[in-house]
Design a protein around this motif. Structure first.
Motif, PDB file in Angstrom:
ATOM      1  N   LYS A 134     -22.599 106.983 -33.348  1.00 30.70           N
ATOM      2  CA  LYS A 134     -23.835 107.664 -32.951  1.00 30.70           C
ATOM      3  C   LYS A 134     -23.947 107.750 -31.432  1.00 30.70           C
ATOM      4  O   LYS A 134     -24.276 108.793 -30.881  1.00 30.70           O
ATOM      5  CB  LYS A 134     -25.057 106.934 -33.505  1.00 30.70           C
ATOM      6  N   LEU A 135     -23.671 106.639 -30.757  1.00 30.06           N
ATOM      7  CA  LEU A 135     -23.795 106.610 -29.299  1.00 30.06           C
ATOM      8  C   LEU A 135     -22.757 107.492 -28.613  1.00 30.06           C
ATOM      9  O   LEU A 135     -23.007 108.014 -27.530  1.00 30.06           O
ATOM     10  CB  LEU A 135     -23.702 105.174 -28.782  1.00 30.06           C
ATOM     11  N   SER A 136     -21.603 107.684 -29.237  1.00 22.43           N
ATOM     12  CA  SER A 136     -20.578 108.537 -28.618  1.00 22.43           C
ATOM     13  C   SER A 136     -21.038 109.984 -28.517  1.00 22.43           C
ATOM     14  O   SER A 136     -20.555 110.739 -27.676  1.00 22.43           O
ATOM     15  CB  SER A 136     -19.263 108.437 -29.389  1.00 22.43           C
ATOM     16  N   LYS A 137     -21.983 110.370 -29.345  1.00 23.48           N
ATOM     17  CA  LYS A 137     -22.498 111.744 -29.298  1.00 23.48           C
ATOM     18  C   LYS A 137     -23.350 112.004 -28.056  1.00 23.48           C
ATOM     19  O   LYS A 137     -23.654 113.144 -27.737  1.00 23.48           O
ATOM     20  CB  LYS A 137     -23.282 112.056 -30.563  1.00 23.48           C
ATOM     21  N   ILE A 138     -23.725 110.939 -27.368  1.00 22.11           N
ATOM     22  CA  ILE A 138     -24.533 111.092 -26.163  1.00 22.11           C
ATOM     23  C   ILE A 138     -23.777 111.900 -25.114  1.00 22.11           C
ATOM     24  O   ILE A 138     -24.380 112.619 -24.320  1.00 22.11           O
ATOM     25  CB  ILE A 138     -24.973 109.710 -25.637  1.00 22.11           C
TER      26      ILE A 138
END
Length: 184
Positions: A145-149
């Motif tokens: 999820k955080l990699s989509k930032i």
């Protein structure tokens, strides 16, 4: 406070060539988010620090808390906004924006780990630890999820570029300075 320190370090590092900058520019308009606004007066105002380094008495700070690169673009490109009108009157435009683009993306990920009714604004140290524990327990999913930032970068760049283009259309002689985001 930490925000004041970050704001001050940003200004000191960004305006190390203040003498050359001041000699060429009589008036400065500051646009952007809470870093530039001084957190609406809660910390040192970016423009106040600039004023201490520049010989200009004409520094206007129109930065506001919460500004994203898209809201900056919209305020510069729309006809007859206070900002688009001000752009025409200043020799230099300083832009500090983008942090809220990333912060909003991070908040959208973290909200999946909050209990109903919790917000980041009313977070206690104890509740924050619970959130950290939940994220650690869901490490693989949280990391995905955080990699989509990183998907924020291209649209933010396009919004800032469109803002600079609009500024140059309104005021072709203006010098535009875009500051980088600090690394908290």
């Amino acid at each position: 406070s930490a925000a004041a320190l970050m704001s001050a370090s940003l200004v000191f590092s960004s305006f190390s060539a203040e003498a050359a900058f001041a000699a060429e520019n009589d008036s400065v308009l500051v646009l952007g988010d809470s870093i530039a606004s001084g957190n609406d007066g809660a910390t040192i105002k970016f423009s106040d620090i600039m004023a201490s380094y520049l010989s200009s008495d004409d520094i206007k700070n129109m930065a506001k808390n919460g500004v994203t690169t898209s809201s900056l673009r919209d305020s510069v490109t729309a006809d007859n906004t206070d900002i688009s009108k001000a752009v025409a009157d200043y020799d230099s435009i300083v832009i500090s924006a983008g942090g809220h683009d990333y912060l909003n993306a991070i908040k959208s990920v973290i909200k999946d780990y909050l209990d109903e009714g919790d917000t980041l604004e009313n977070m206690t140290e104890e509740k924050l630890q619970v959130i950290k524990d939940r994220i650690n327990a869901d490490r693989e999913n949280a990391a995905a999820k955080l990699s989509k930032i990183t998907e924020v970068t291209e649209p933010a760049y396009e919004n800032v570029s469109a803002s600079v283009e609009a500024i140059k259309e309104i005021n072709p002689d203006a010098e535009v300075y875009v500051l980088t985001l600090y690394n908290p």
